[in-house]
Scaffold this motif. Sequence first.
Motif, PDB file in Angstrom:
ATOM      1  N   VAL A 112      39.615  42.403  48.166  1.00  0.00           N
ATOM      2  CA  VAL A 112      38.694  42.209  47.047  1.00  0.00           C
ATOM      3  C   VAL A 112      39.398  42.489  45.717  1.00  0.00           C
ATOM      4  CG1 VAL A 112      36.609  43.093  45.927  1.00  0.00           C
ATOM      5  CG2 VAL A 112      36.606  42.650  48.379  1.00  0.00           C
ATOM      6  N   LEU A 113      40.186  43.568  45.660  1.00  0.00           N
ATOM      7  CA  LEU A 113      40.907  43.891  44.432  1.00  0.00           C
ATOM      8  C   LEU A 113      41.897  42.792  44.059  1.00  0.00           C
ATOM      9  CD1 LEU A 113      41.585  47.716  44.884  1.00  0.00           C
ATOM     10  CD2 LEU A 113      40.018  46.632  43.284  1.00  0.00           C
ATOM     11  N   ALA A 114      42.565  42.216  45.059  1.00  0.00           N
ATOM     12  CA  ALA A 114      43.498  41.121  44.793  1.00  0.00           C
ATOM     13  C   ALA A 114      42.764  39.912  44.228  1.00  0.00           C
ATOM     14  CB  ALA A 114      44.234  40.740  46.075  1.00  0.00           C
ATOM     15  N   LYS A 115      41.579  39.636  44.746  1.00  0.00           N
ATOM     16  CA  LYS A 115      40.788  38.518  44.243  1.00  0.00           C
ATOM     17  C   LYS A 115      40.317  38.779  42.815  1.00  0.00           C
ATOM     18  CE  LYS A 115      39.157  37.126  48.858  1.00  0.00           C
ATOM     19  NZ  LYS A 115      39.611  35.732  48.883  1.00  0.00           N
ATOM     20  N   LEU A 116      39.941  40.029  42.532  1.00  0.00           N
ATOM     21  CA  LEU A 116      39.552  40.392  41.173  1.00  0.00           C
ATOM     22  C   LEU A 116      40.685  40.110  40.188  1.00  0.00           C
ATOM     23  CD1 LEU A 116      37.627  43.779  41.552  1.00  0.00           C
ATOM     24  CD2 LEU A 116      36.827  41.812  40.258  1.00  0.00           C
ATOM     25  N   GLU A 117      41.887  40.538  40.548  1.00  0.00           N
ATOM     26  CA  GLU A 117      43.037  40.341  39.665  1.00  0.00           C
ATOM     27  C   GLU A 117      43.329  38.857  39.458  1.00  0.00           C
ATOM     28  OE1 GLU A 117      46.265  42.538  41.286  1.00  0.00           O
ATOM     29  OE2 GLU A 117      45.385  44.494  40.831  1.00  0.00           O
ATOM     30  N   ALA A 118      43.167  38.045  40.506  1.00  0.00           N
ATOM     31  CA  ALA A 118      43.416  36.606  40.401  1.00  0.00           C
ATOM     32  C   ALA A 118      42.425  35.949  39.437  1.00  0.00           C
ATOM     33  CB  ALA A 118      43.338  35.946  41.777  1.00  0.00           C
ATOM     34  N   VAL A 119      41.144  36.357  39.511  1.00  0.00           N
ATOM     35  CA  VAL A 119      40.136  35.778  38.623  1.00  0.00           C
ATOM     36  C   VAL A 119      40.374  36.216  37.177  1.00  0.00           C
ATOM     37  CG1 VAL A 119      37.672  35.694  38.076  1.00  0.00           C
ATOM     38  CG2 VAL A 119      38.421  35.568  40.447  1.00  0.00           C
ATOM     39  N   ILE A 120      40.758  37.477  36.983  1.00  0.00           N
ATOM     40  CA  ILE A 120      41.076  37.953  35.635  1.00  0.00           C
ATOM     41  C   ILE A 120      42.216  37.133  35.050  1.00  0.00           C
ATOM     42  CG2 ILE A 120      42.046  39.877  34.326  1.00  0.00           C
ATOM     43  CD1 ILE A 120      40.530  41.744  36.247  1.00  0.00           C
ATOM     44  N   SER A 121      43.226  36.844  35.864  1.00  0.00           N
ATOM     45  CA  SER A 121      44.357  36.038  35.411  1.00  0.00           C
ATOM     46  C   SER A 121      43.909  34.637  35.005  1.00  0.00           C
ATOM     47  CB  SER A 121      45.412  35.960  36.513  1.00  0.00           C
ATOM     48  OG  SER A 121      46.485  35.139  36.121  1.00  0.00           O
TER      49      SER A 121
END
Length: 343
Positions: A91-100
């Motif tokens: 989930v944290l990895a997905k959060l970072e991808a969307v922020i990017s």
Amino acid sequence: MLCTALPEVTDNLESTRRSAAVFLGSFSGRYEATSRRHFVARCTNVGDAHGHGNLNVERGALAAEAWVCALTAFELARRLADEGDPQTGDVLAKLEAVISNFGSLEQRVRRVEISSWDEQKLPAYYVSGGGPDLCTAAVICISGEDETGAMLLGRLLPVIASRSMAALILAFDDISASRHGQSEILSSCLDYLSAHPEVDASRIGIYGEGLSAALATDLALADRRLGAAVCDGGLWNWTRTQASISWITGTSHLSDDHLASAHRMRLARRLKCPALVVAGGRSIVSVVEAIKLESDCAAASIDLKVLMPQLAPVSDGEFENFAAYDEGIFAWLEHKLAPTSAS
């Protein structure tokens, strides 16, 4: 049924946030590990649909709306996951991808470094208010001690993006690890925002979460440029002082209510801007002391209000209704930082 309250793929931020608030407001301790894992998977799928189902559309307002909807869904999944749950890393990895993805859209989010008077560099995220021609309000946001700056950014982006407001996102660890005065470092952040072409220097606030609420109080005491502060109102230092005195003397040092009130008010009277004190939940401020402080401030015509997050009890603690909680905080900031002519 509760799961029907989960955010649907509508690409509408207001609807998604409202669904998340309703879901958390209805959450109960009877939804234990198995159900929570199911909800985490459901929320993650919703986030994927928002964040990846729109990659082929034209990069513009539609994509931005979808991506901030995804952030809310992923944040909900992160909150629901049990501590140590292997789903959390995903989930944290997905959060970072969307922020990017969101950050690459018209440079709405970018990494910056704030230079202090002694040339120390403080890493931060700057969230644009929407364009260089806007004269917008801005908020310095500091994460709690258990969150990174990226985690706070992911949680607050949907709230900030729905408002014409800029933000500077900082990590508590980066500030607390400094060898120099923390108020001086935060004053450098005020310098940075005041000099930014899209920011109205007279409309800058600060929001500190967890232990950072005490840092926000310190800056509100030290710097008259702040227009509003979400802080602890000085109660953290008050509580620590009282605990130390009681431990040393073995007595209740302030049994007199009038004397206790005077001590609570000491810092509140010195605040140079309106204040919102968050009490209960993960806050460092107790509900009882916050209510007493609010009452004392009302009697003294000091602009200080208390906000208590809605909590849902579960077997391993409690959930904070972050969607409703964040909306309440930023609605207050938006009001207090409104242009003088409008207010």
